[in-house]
Design a protein around this motif. Sequence first.
Motif, mmCIF file in Angstrom:
data_model
loop_
_atom_site.group_PDB
_atom_site.id
_atom_site.type_symbol
_atom_site.label_atom_id
_atom_site.label_comp_id
_atom_site.label_asym_id
_atom_site.label_seq_id
_atom_site.Cartn_x
_atom_site.Cartn_y
_atom_site.Cartn_z
ATOM 1 N N ALA A 76 2.123 -8.890 12.383
ATOM 2 C CA ALA A 76 3.144 -7.961 12.868
ATOM 3 C C ALA A 76 3.956 -8.603 13.989
ATOM 4 N N ALA A 77 3.273 -9.290 14.894
ATOM 5 C CA ALA A 77 3.974 -9.934 16.012
ATOM 6 C C ALA A 77 4.943 -10.997 15.495
ATOM 7 N N ALA A 78 4.474 -11.790 14.541
ATOM 8 C CA ALA A 78 5.323 -12.872 14.025
ATOM 9 C C ALA A 78 6.515 -12.316 13.269
ATOM 10 N N VAL A 79 6.296 -11.280 12.472
ATOM 11 C CA VAL A 79 7.402 -10.675 11.730
ATOM 12 C C VAL A 79 8.396 -10.015 12.688
ATOM 13 N N THR A 102 -6.169 -18.325 3.635
ATOM 14 C CA THR A 102 -6.692 -19.423 4.461
ATOM 15 C C THR A 102 -6.834 -19.018 5.925
ATOM 16 N N LEU A 103 -6.308 -17.853 6.293
ATOM 17 C CA LEU A 103 -6.299 -17.459 7.710
ATOM 18 C C LEU A 103 -7.706 -17.151 8.207
ATOM 19 N N GLU A 124 8.499 -14.697 0.051
ATOM 20 C CA GLU A 124 7.395 -13.961 0.690
ATOM 21 C C GLU A 124 6.135 -13.882 -0.171
ATOM 22 N N PRO A 125 6.238 -13.415 -1.439
ATOM 23 C CA PRO A 125 5.001 -13.239 -2.214
ATOM 24 C C PRO A 125 4.211 -14.531 -2.368
ATOM 25 N N GLU A 150 4.319 -19.339 9.435
ATOM 26 C CA GLU A 150 4.848 -19.722 8.128
ATOM 27 C C GLU A 150 5.096 -18.485 7.261
ATOM 28 N N ILE A 151 4.129 -17.558 7.293
ATOM 29 C CA ILE A 151 4.301 -16.314 6.518
ATOM 30 C C ILE A 151 5.496 -15.532 7.038
ATOM 31 N N ALA A 152 5.606 -15.413 8.359
ATOM 32 C CA ALA A 152 6.692 -14.624 8.955
ATOM 33 C C ALA A 152 8.051 -15.209 8.613
#
Lengths: 382, 382
Positions: A111-114, A262-263, A252-253, A242-244
């Motif tokens: 959430a923070a990264a997004v 991997t997280l 995204e998907p 990287e996801i964000a």
Amino acid sequence: MQSAPEQAAPEVGGPIEDLYAVVPAGGAGTRLWPLSRRAHPKFLLDLTGSGRTLLQGTWDRLQPLTGPDRVVVVTGRAHAGAVAEQLPDLPADALLAEPSPRDSMAAIGLAAAVLAHRHGDVVLASFAADHVIHGEAAFAQAVGAAVAAARDGAVATIGIAATTPSTAFGYIEVGEPLPGAAGERGARGVVAFREKPDAATAAEYVADGRHRWNAGMFVVRARVLLDHLAQQRPELAAGLTEIAAAWDTPAEPDTLARVWPTLEKIAIDYAIAEPVAAAGGVAVAPGDFAWDDVGDWDSLGALLAPDAGGVHVLGDADATLVRDSAGAVVVAAGARTVTVLGVPDAVVVDTPDALLVTTRDQAQGVKRAVDALAERGADRLL
Amino acid sequence: MQSAPEQAAPEVGGPIEDLYAVVPAGGAGTRLWPLSRRAHPKFLLDLTGSGRTLLQGTWDRLQPLTGPDRVVVVTGRAHAGAVAEQLPDLPADALLAEPSPRDSMAAIGLAAAVLAHRHGDVVLASFAADHVIHGEAAFAQAVGAAVAAARDGAVATIGIAATTPSTAFGYIEVGEPLPGAAGERGARGVVAFREKPDAATAAEYVADGRHRWNAGMFVVRARVLLDHLAQQRPELAAGLTEIAAAWDTPAEPDTLARVWPTLEKIAIDYAIAEPVAAAGGVAVAPGDFAWDDVGDWDSLGALLAPDAGGVHVLGDADATLVRDSAGAVVVAAGARTVTVLGVPDAVVVDTPDALLVTTRDQAQGVKRAVDALAERGADRLL
């Protein structure tokens, strides 16, 4: 005593600019079985008889501070549909669905990264979706004090006034007032986080006046959180970044599918709160409101107002007949008549396909019963 | 000791000539709510997990003594269909349906009058449809001894060896051996019937060795019973004689409809057993078998063999999860999983539309709960 002019006074009574609420909606609530199930976990349930689920109650509580457009909910894919249904005013892009549970650091870090990617260095405040709070004004005041500390660069938390020597909660040892904090209501330093104590230690905590309950609320600038994460858990931080970066794009998907599994699975308490507190970087705002994490049937009983016979009923009270059972917690959710005679402090939870009978002082043992049902392969009941 | 030749030795192991069994199948079994209901009372239920209902168990127990053609069942019209279904070998004309409950004297008296009308002065033996007995040979032996006394003109009963100072049963004070009775197993005189005693009195009864439990079993020649009735309760006797004369004729329905509602409601204990005992006309055969009237959940618990955890389960044991609850009585009849954690001596009775949770020492209080439901108008649960 000198009355100094207050700086960074908590904002009460209106929205807090640039504040985004992050609501991790996870956790099975196993100790609230058989009402709480994998498919319908605690946060999706109305456990107080208010007509609103715990998730909706969390949403309602945040509206004065954020409005509908600055709340983000992070939940498992299995529950995304139910969350969207329960929160019709939640914007579609504010519902972040995790492919699998990776614990609270990944959820809040995502959430923070997004949010940082979308909005820059906003302040985010994280509140679990399955807690109960009474005292909206005091809550807003505490959040305001925590936001002030967060704007100054702290990882801020809210420490709840410990009204009983509970052994079910962790504690925060509170230090000195922060420079510029707003008097008694302002944030202070955190000496350390303390794990759930034994009864004697809990009694000492309450007696010494220096300890508050840890409600797992964190208020922090997005950039500050991500910087701490990069320092403490660089691989996790890189994965989330990287996801964000791929979020809100066609990539995204695939990115989520590749990186998410991997997280590292770790709680934000261990990844950030404890090490940063040890380095003097955590602040605590006093939260002088009623709070409970509704961890088990005993704690739910304390939240439900007793009837004339001292019985705590959730559900259709007209479908119950309870005699000589003061302190009992009776949940009538099975569309049947529930009769309890002479069992004080009983816990009777009736649902259409499973029934639980125990006592409040054994409420913690419900998890073992659920484990036993899982071992039997009774998955349809879990 | 001299070994005297025995006279009128009890017949064991085969049918007893001219003996007709009368089975009054009535009583709501309110204290076994919510399993026992008005529409499905106790005698229609399999309460021991044997696969046979209490009524069927009674039938099975009588077969060696009477065969299928010398059993008469007296029941309410509402239950006649269920009785016929459960006892497919019961001849149609051996099912006497009462238009309304008029207590045990009318029920047994009707059977006596009909049997006398059909077969003459046979011996009848009355056994409730909702008791549990273990020890078929000892039962047959006791019946044989009672039949011998009945043939000699006595109103005979069977006194059960009192293994505990129960306050839930009435007692029979046993007198001297009858002339010609068959040794220790033969019938003796009855000094008096005693109402359910308090605990101290019950302890005295058990200690003095002169008292036995009154199981409400009566063995008597039809003519003897009707003669006593004519003396003690002439109007009731006349009414029953009038009905019996019309039985098996086209006049039966009208006669029954006209006379039955006028019959006095009285138990056979008060109408016959007590006054005749006071006059020296009652005999008691010793019944040294296990007997229980299954009056409540506590007594049912004692009848159900405990599992390894000391738990007494009726129903689908695989659908239960009971931990740390020794002595608990758990009835899983609701097609759901029943979980009981840490409630020793609990009573948990789960049915599709009603649930009962109490403890064994409060089993007698179930009747009050049923009364309260009746006051609420919850007739569908009764």
